[in-house]
Write an enzyme that holds these catalytic residues in place. Sequence first.
Site, mmCIF file in Angstrom:
data_model
loop_
_atom_site.group_PDB
_atom_site.id
_atom_site.type_symbol
_atom_site.label_atom_id
_atom_site.label_comp_id
_atom_site.label_asym_id
_atom_site.label_seq_id
_atom_site.Cartn_x
_atom_site.Cartn_y
_atom_site.Cartn_z
ATOM 1 N N TYR A 64 7.689 0.117 -9.167
ATOM 2 C CA TYR A 64 8.514 -0.555 -10.191
ATOM 3 C C TYR A 64 7.664 -1.345 -11.206
ATOM 4 O O TYR A 64 7.576 -0.977 -12.383
ATOM 5 C CB TYR A 64 9.513 -1.447 -9.454
ATOM 6 C CG TYR A 64 10.350 -2.369 -10.292
ATOM 7 C CD1 TYR A 64 10.904 -1.959 -11.507
ATOM 8 C CD2 TYR A 64 10.622 -3.669 -9.848
ATOM 9 C CE1 TYR A 64 11.697 -2.824 -12.252
ATOM 10 C CE2 TYR A 64 11.423 -4.522 -10.586
ATOM 11 C CZ TYR A 64 11.946 -4.109 -11.784
ATOM 12 O OH TYR A 64 12.725 -4.958 -12.515
ATOM 13 N N HIS A 111 16.957 -5.678 -3.478
ATOM 14 C CA HIS A 111 17.027 -6.698 -4.529
ATOM 15 C C HIS A 111 18.443 -6.818 -5.092
ATOM 16 O O HIS A 111 19.150 -5.817 -5.261
ATOM 17 C CB HIS A 111 16.013 -6.377 -5.635
ATOM 18 C CG HIS A 111 14.598 -6.495 -5.147
ATOM 19 N ND1 HIS A 111 13.558 -5.763 -5.636
ATOM 20 C CD2 HIS A 111 14.074 -7.281 -4.164
ATOM 21 C CE1 HIS A 111 12.440 -6.090 -4.988
ATOM 22 N NE2 HIS A 111 12.741 -7.004 -4.100
ATOM 23 N N ASN A 162 -0.087 6.158 -3.297
ATOM 24 C CA ASN A 162 0.057 7.139 -2.201
ATOM 25 C C ASN A 162 1.479 7.688 -2.123
ATOM 26 O O ASN A 162 1.781 8.476 -1.222
ATOM 27 C CB ASN A 162 -0.382 6.537 -0.850
ATOM 28 C CG ASN A 162 0.511 5.390 -0.415
ATOM 29 O OD1 ASN A 162 1.518 5.102 -1.042
ATOM 30 N ND2 ASN A 162 0.128 4.731 0.676
ATOM 31 N N ARG A 205 20.721 -15.308 6.032
ATOM 32 C CA ARG A 205 19.584 -14.593 6.631
ATOM 33 C C ARG A 205 18.537 -15.634 7.017
ATOM 34 O O ARG A 205 18.262 -16.550 6.217
ATOM 35 C CB ARG A 205 18.959 -13.624 5.616
ATOM 36 C CG ARG A 205 19.847 -12.437 5.333
ATOM 37 C CD ARG A 205 19.205 -11.497 4.357
ATOM 38 N NE ARG A 205 18.895 -12.160 3.080
ATOM 39 C CZ ARG A 205 18.606 -11.522 1.967
ATOM 40 N NH1 ARG A 205 18.554 -10.213 1.953
ATOM 41 N NH2 ARG A 205 18.343 -12.184 0.850
ATOM 42 N N ILE A 256 27.106 -11.121 0.436
ATOM 43 C CA ILE A 256 26.621 -12.440 -0.009
ATOM 44 C C ILE A 256 26.178 -13.178 1.262
ATOM 45 O O ILE A 256 27.011 -13.539 2.099
ATOM 46 C CB ILE A 256 27.738 -13.221 -0.727
ATOM 47 C CG1 ILE A 256 28.185 -12.451 -1.975
ATOM 48 C CG2 ILE A 256 27.274 -14.631 -1.080
ATOM 49 C CD1 ILE A 256 29.372 -13.067 -2.687
ATOM 50 N N PHE A 283 -1.135 -3.565 -7.634
ATOM 51 C CA PHE A 283 0.294 -3.732 -7.337
ATOM 52 C C PHE A 283 0.650 -3.166 -5.969
ATOM 53 O O PHE A 283 1.673 -3.526 -5.405
ATOM 54 C CB PHE A 283 1.150 -2.999 -8.384
ATOM 55 C CG PHE A 283 1.027 -3.559 -9.767
ATOM 56 C CD1 PHE A 283 1.867 -4.566 -10.193
ATOM 57 C CD2 PHE A 283 0.065 -3.087 -10.647
ATOM 58 C CE1 PHE A 283 1.761 -5.095 -11.460
ATOM 59 C CE2 PHE A 283 -0.061 -3.604 -11.921
ATOM 60 C CZ PHE A 283 0.791 -4.612 -12.331
ATOM 61 N N TYR A 316 4.820 -10.909 5.401
ATOM 62 C CA TYR A 316 4.617 -10.456 4.014
ATOM 63 C C TYR A 316 3.933 -11.557 3.188
ATOM 64 O O TYR A 316 2.876 -11.334 2.581
ATOM 65 C CB TYR A 316 5.964 -10.051 3.394
ATOM 66 C CG TYR A 316 5.913 -9.874 1.896
ATOM 67 C CD1 TYR A 316 5.096 -8.916 1.317
ATOM 68 C CD2 TYR A 316 6.677 -10.687 1.052
ATOM 69 C CE1 TYR A 316 5.035 -8.764 -0.071
ATOM 70 C CE2 TYR A 316 6.630 -10.542 -0.321
ATOM 71 C CZ TYR A 316 5.801 -9.580 -0.885
ATOM 72 O OH TYR A 316 5.743 -9.443 -2.248
#
Length: 326
Positions: free
Chosen positions: A11, A187, A32, A279, A205, A73, A141
């Site tokens: 993206y 997203h 890749n 979450r 939500i 990126f 992450y």
Amino acid sequence: MSVLVSGGAGYIGSVTAEMLLGAGRRVVVVDNLTRGHRSAVPEGAAFVEADVRDSARLEAILGEHGVECVMHFSASSLVGESMTDPGEYFGNNVVGVIRLLEAMHTQGVRDFIFSSTAATYGEPPEVPIPEDAPVRPTNPYGESKATAERILRWYETIHGFRFAALRYFNAAGASRDHGEDHDPETHLIPLALSAAAGERESLAIFGRDYPTPDGTCVRDYIHVQDLADAHILALGKLGETKENAFNLGNGEGYSVLEVLSAVERVTGKQVPAVDAPRRPGDPARLVASSARAKKILGWRPKRVTLDEIVRDAWAWKQRFPEGYGD
Ligand SMILES: NC(=O)c1ccc[n+]([C@@H]2O[C@H](COP(=O)([O-])OP(=O)(O)OC[C@H]3O[C@@H](n4cnc5c(N)ncnc54)[C@H](O)[C@@H]3O)[C@@H](O)[C@H]2O)c1
């Protein structure tokens, strides 16, 4: 100047590659294709299907294309997945960056722009978040990106690398030809557009009891072309400043409900939504202070309203209803 864009079939990398070409740079994309799309690589860029962890291959590509700068990126970047498969995140995002830096070192390439993230901050003690806020990631992450930033500082000290770590907040929007097509998509804006288009039954939500004005999480959405602009500016400033880390956000926070309203305004369609539990690890508010990028890089985001951002994402989706189609 020739720029190697790793992850340029994804993206943000594809939009940046497109803008680098527009600015007269030569571009070689290395990807890749695990999460990217061959057809996202802009026309005019050379493309090599390769993994950044393959140092020998990278060395050859750097030499063959006369690369002077790398924009990195490529990464694994799903927070939830990182909580179940940390090895993938440290392997791709930490080992990957070391292999790439070693290939660069061997080839004498020392300029590096790194895709970092707001996730390096974890639960920030103050909002808007400045760059000197504590780096305390709450998932593998964010940890992998924070570790990569620290590794970069050692390559700067020991090998004379010049780098900028650009900590993006929530990338959104699209250029005319390049947009967001992730699988799985996590997203909010693409999910809401897809719900508005009737492609999914509803949008979840996650939590309505946060300490925010409407109870839903607040995030900072930044147009992907404004992110790309910042990369080009950062490239021009390498070596001119002692600062390496730059937040890239709008400085405006929007709640989930505000995003859904913007999607409904722009598309003229309703977004079917259902309530779901919070979450774990989702902070209430993540909003950037981008004062440093403005002061040092001279960066000025140009597409700042939520409606502009959503409008561009919607326009791309209408032009490419199947995404990149692969
Ligand atoms: N999208 C966001 O809102 C956001 C926010 C903060 C930071 N970031 C960071 O920005 C970068 C780009 O994000 P994106 O949304 O464009 O991601 P993306 O998944 O669309 O693109 C990443 C690309 O990297 C490629 N790739 C992954 N591992 C690779 C490897 N080992 N070798 C070669 N290619 C590989 C994938 O195939 C994909 O094309 C990532 O590093 C991400 O962590 C993104």
